[in-house]
Design a protein around this motif. Structure first.
Motif, PDB file in Angstrom:
ATOM      1  N   ILE A  74      15.602   9.436  32.685  1.00 13.17           N
ATOM      2  CA  ILE A  74      17.037   8.683  32.175  1.00 13.17           C
ATOM      3  C   ILE A  74      17.764   8.417  33.256  1.00 13.17           C
ATOM      4  CG2 ILE A  74      18.846  10.964  32.070  1.00 13.17           C
ATOM      5  CD1 ILE A  74      16.468  13.300  31.175  1.00 13.17           C
ATOM      6  N   ILE A  75      18.931   7.731  32.810  1.00 14.59           N
ATOM      7  CA  ILE A  75      19.712   6.671  34.421  1.00 14.59           C
ATOM      8  C   ILE A  75      21.201   7.806  34.146  1.00 14.59           C
ATOM      9  CG2 ILE A  75      20.168   5.238  32.759  1.00 14.59           C
ATOM     10  CD1 ILE A  75      19.729   2.967  34.878  1.00 14.59           C
ATOM     11  N   ARG A  76      21.784   7.511  35.078  1.00 15.42           N
ATOM     12  CA  ARG A  76      22.868   7.791  34.949  1.00 15.42           C
ATOM     13  C   ARG A  76      24.071   7.061  35.906  1.00 15.42           C
ATOM     14  NH1 ARG A  76      23.077  13.260  37.256  1.00 15.42           N
ATOM     15  NH2 ARG A  76      22.738  14.174  35.000  1.00 15.42           N
ATOM     16  N   PHE A  77      24.517   6.568  35.852  1.00 18.78           N
ATOM     17  CA  PHE A  77      25.686   5.383  36.803  1.00 18.78           C
ATOM     18  C   PHE A  77      27.255   5.860  36.055  1.00 18.78           C
ATOM     19  CE2 PHE A  77      24.443   3.758  32.177  1.00 18.78           C
ATOM     20  CZ  PHE A  77      25.432   3.145  32.025  1.00 18.78           C
ATOM     21  N   VAL A  78      28.225   5.580  36.576  1.00 20.51           N
ATOM     22  CA  VAL A  78      29.456   4.742  36.330  1.00 20.51           C
ATOM     23  C   VAL A  78      30.379   4.382  35.435  1.00 20.51           C
ATOM     24  CG1 VAL A  78      31.794   5.989  37.450  1.00 20.51           C
ATOM     25  CG2 VAL A  78      30.121   6.653  38.322  1.00 20.51           C
ATOM     26  N   GLN A  79      30.801   3.973  34.679  1.00 17.75           N
ATOM     27  CA  GLN A  79      31.096   2.925  34.328  1.00 17.75           C
ATOM     28  C   GLN A  79      32.727   2.909  33.925  1.00 17.75           C
ATOM     29  OE1 GLN A  79      29.710   2.583  29.726  1.00 17.75           O
ATOM     30  NE2 GLN A  79      29.587   0.475  30.097  1.00 17.75           N
ATOM     31  N   ASN A  83      39.598  -0.810  29.356  1.00 17.03           N
ATOM     32  CA  ASN A  83      41.030  -0.048  29.593  1.00 17.03           C
ATOM     33  C   ASN A  83      41.103   1.085  30.613  1.00 17.03           C
ATOM     34  OD1 ASN A  83      39.495   2.165  28.651  1.00 17.03           O
ATOM     35  ND2 ASN A  83      40.807   2.894  26.503  1.00 17.03           N
ATOM     36  N   ALA A  84      40.148   0.678  31.517  1.00 23.47           N
ATOM     37  CA  ALA A  84      39.939   1.232  33.022  1.00 23.47           C
ATOM     38  C   ALA A  84      39.989   2.975  32.534  1.00 23.47           C
ATOM     39  CB  ALA A  84      41.581   1.612  33.213  1.00 23.47           C
ATOM     40  N   VAL A  85      39.473   3.716  31.303  1.00 17.43           N
ATOM     41  CA  VAL A  85      38.686   4.381  31.219  1.00 17.43           C
ATOM     42  C   VAL A  85      37.678   4.691  32.358  1.00 17.43           C
ATOM     43  CG1 VAL A  85      37.836   6.017  30.081  1.00 17.43           C
ATOM     44  CG2 VAL A  85      39.850   4.869  29.548  1.00 17.43           C
ATOM     45  N   ILE A  86      37.060   5.624  33.422  1.00 18.74           N
ATOM     46  CA  ILE A  86      35.768   5.805  34.027  1.00 18.74           C
ATOM     47  C   ILE A  86      35.169   6.574  33.357  1.00 18.74           C
ATOM     48  CG2 ILE A  86      35.249   6.401  36.692  1.00 18.74           C
ATOM     49  CD1 ILE A  86      37.227   3.427  36.538  1.00 18.74           C
ATOM     50  N   ALA A  87      34.347   6.731  33.087  1.00 20.46           N
ATOM     51  CA  ALA A  87      33.227   7.611  33.015  1.00 20.46           C
ATOM     52  C   ALA A  87      31.514   7.335  33.142  1.00 20.46           C
ATOM     53  CB  ALA A  87      33.062   7.879  31.295  1.00 20.46           C
ATOM     54  N   VAL A  88      31.574   9.325  33.590  1.00 18.30           N
ATOM     55  CA  VAL A  88      29.871   8.890  34.015  1.00 18.30           C
ATOM     56  C   VAL A  88      28.770   8.716  32.477  1.00 18.30           C
ATOM     57  CG1 VAL A  88      28.209  10.607  34.970  1.00 18.30           C
ATOM     58  CG2 VAL A  88      30.488  10.179  35.754  1.00 18.30           C
ATOM     59  N   ARG A  89      28.131   8.624  33.069  1.00 19.58           N
ATOM     60  CA  ARG A  89      27.476   7.943  31.594  1.00 19.58           C
ATOM     61  C   ARG A  89      25.618   8.148  31.584  1.00 19.58           C
ATOM     62  NH1 ARG A  89      30.215   7.358  27.929  1.00 19.58           N
ATOM     63  NH2 ARG A  89      32.168   4.827  28.090  1.00 19.58           N
ATOM     64  N   GLU A  90      25.300   8.916  31.554  1.00 20.40           N
ATOM     65  CA  GLU A  90      23.938   9.148  31.638  1.00 20.40           C
ATOM     66  C   GLU A  90      22.976   9.233  29.904  1.00 20.40           C
ATOM     67  OE1 GLU A  90      22.779  13.045  33.255  1.00 20.40           O
ATOM     68  OE2 GLU A  90      22.173  13.310  31.146  1.00 20.40           O
ATOM     69  N   HIS A  91      21.873   8.256  30.205  1.00 23.93           N
ATOM     70  CA  HIS A  91      21.530   8.066  28.362  1.00 23.93           C
ATOM     71  C   HIS A  91      19.817   7.895  29.310  1.00 23.93           C
ATOM     72  CE1 HIS A  91      23.931   5.562  27.244  1.00 23.93           C
ATOM     73  NE2 HIS A  91      24.959   5.134  28.911  1.00 23.93           N
ATOM     74  N   PHE A  92      19.294   8.567  28.250  1.00 22.96           N
ATOM     75  CA  PHE A  92      17.533   8.562  28.003  1.00 22.96           C
ATOM     76  C   PHE A  92      16.948   7.353  27.502  1.00 22.96           C
ATOM     77  CE2 PHE A  92      13.651   7.766  24.452  1.00 22.96           C
ATOM     78  CZ  PHE A  92      12.816   8.759  25.950  1.00 22.96           C
ATOM     79  N   LEU A  93      16.203   6.583  28.689  1.00 24.21           N
ATOM     80  CA  LEU A  93      15.438   5.049  28.398  1.00 24.21           C
ATOM     81  C   LEU A  93      13.992   5.117  28.015  1.00 24.21           C
ATOM     82  CD1 LEU A  93      16.431   3.760  31.979  1.00 24.21           C
ATOM     83  CD2 LEU A  93      17.367   3.188  29.739  1.00 24.21           C
ATOM     84  N   CYS A  94      12.759   6.140  28.557  1.00 20.35           N
ATOM     85  CA  CYS A  94      12.209   6.123  27.487  1.00 20.35           C
ATOM     86  C   CYS A  94      10.885   7.110  27.736  1.00 20.35           C
ATOM     87  CB  CYS A  94      11.137   4.250  28.188  1.00 20.35           C
ATOM     88  SG  CYS A  94      11.353   4.008  29.782  1.00 20.35           S
ATOM     89  N   TYR A  95       9.428   6.941  27.547  1.00 18.29           N
ATOM     90  CA  TYR A  95       8.713   7.776  27.812  1.00 18.29           C
ATOM     91  C   TYR A  95       8.099   6.741  29.083  1.00 18.29           C
ATOM     92  CZ  TYR A  95      10.233  11.598  24.690  1.00 18.29           C
ATOM     93  OH  TYR A  95      11.415  12.322  24.075  1.00 18.29           O
ATOM     94  N   VAL A  96       7.578   7.680  30.192  1.00 21.77           N
ATOM     95  CA  VAL A  96       6.301   6.207  30.674  1.00 21.77           C
ATOM     96  C   VAL A  96       5.181   7.898  30.254  1.00 21.77           C
ATOM     97  CG1 VAL A  96       5.328   5.604  33.038  1.00 21.77           C
ATOM     98  CG2 VAL A  96       7.602   5.482  32.194  1.00 21.77           C
TER      99      VAL A  96
END
Length: 191
Positions: A74-79, A83-96
């Protein structure tokens, strides 16, 4: 899908009327299409993470239905959006899949995944591991994953703020959460 698109509707009509026998609706082609879409989505997530520059990861190990150990990534970053909206994004990427669950092997696997994802480990700002005992008790494993781990930041904070008295919040007593935050309130200048 035919309800939402005239092309698919026409395609299904031809199949029903036996005007065509090539329908691309078998499980192999469906799995291939799912893989193509999943890879495109994953690459878009990684592109956004690279654009954001700094990110954190969460690696959680869990067995699959056949009891093979695997890590969820899972990765998390600020995007910052257009339109200048700041949002924390958290995404599942894969199984290893994991052949071993030692800290050293997991660290090696994580580093390999970073290379595959073309993520710069110098931009890693947070790490979380469900199988923390394997990672914490093997100091070697943490040394193999460079970057700014939370353990390192906590040590730096304790070194510079000798009177630090921050306590972990209780999982069951809500009123103790307030007590856990009071030292931060009174020491915020030092922190």
């Amino acid at each position: 899908m035919a309800l939402f698109g005239p092309v698919m509707s026409e395609h299904q009509r031809k199949i029903r009327n036996e005007e065509t026998h090539v329908h691309y609706l078998g499980k192999s082609i469906q799995n291939e299409l799912i893989d193509i879409l999943a890879n495109a989505i994953k690459e878009e997530i990684l592109r956004n993470a690279r654009t954001a520059k700094y990110f954190s990861i969460i690696w959680d190990d869990t067995p699959d239905v056949s009891h093979v150990k695997q890590m969820t990534v899972i990765i998390r970053f600020v995007q910052a959006e257009d339109n200048a909206v700041i949002a924390v994004r958290e995404h599942f990427l894969c199984y290893v899949p994991l052949q071993e669950t030692t800290g050293a092997f997991m660290a090696e696997t994580i580093l390999e995944e970073f290379k595959k994802m073309d993520l710069c480990i110098d931009n890693l700002r947070g790490q979380g591991y469900d199988n923390g005992s394997n990672m914490v008790h093997r100091r070697k494993a943490f040394k193999e994953i460079p970057g700014h781990s939370s353990t390192h930041r906590w040590d730096v904070l304790k070194r510079h703020v000798q009177s630090l008295t921050v306590k972990p919040p209780s999982e069951t007593r809500w009123e103790s959460r307030i007590d856990a935050l009071k030292p931060t309130r009174y020491q915020i200048g030092d922190i």
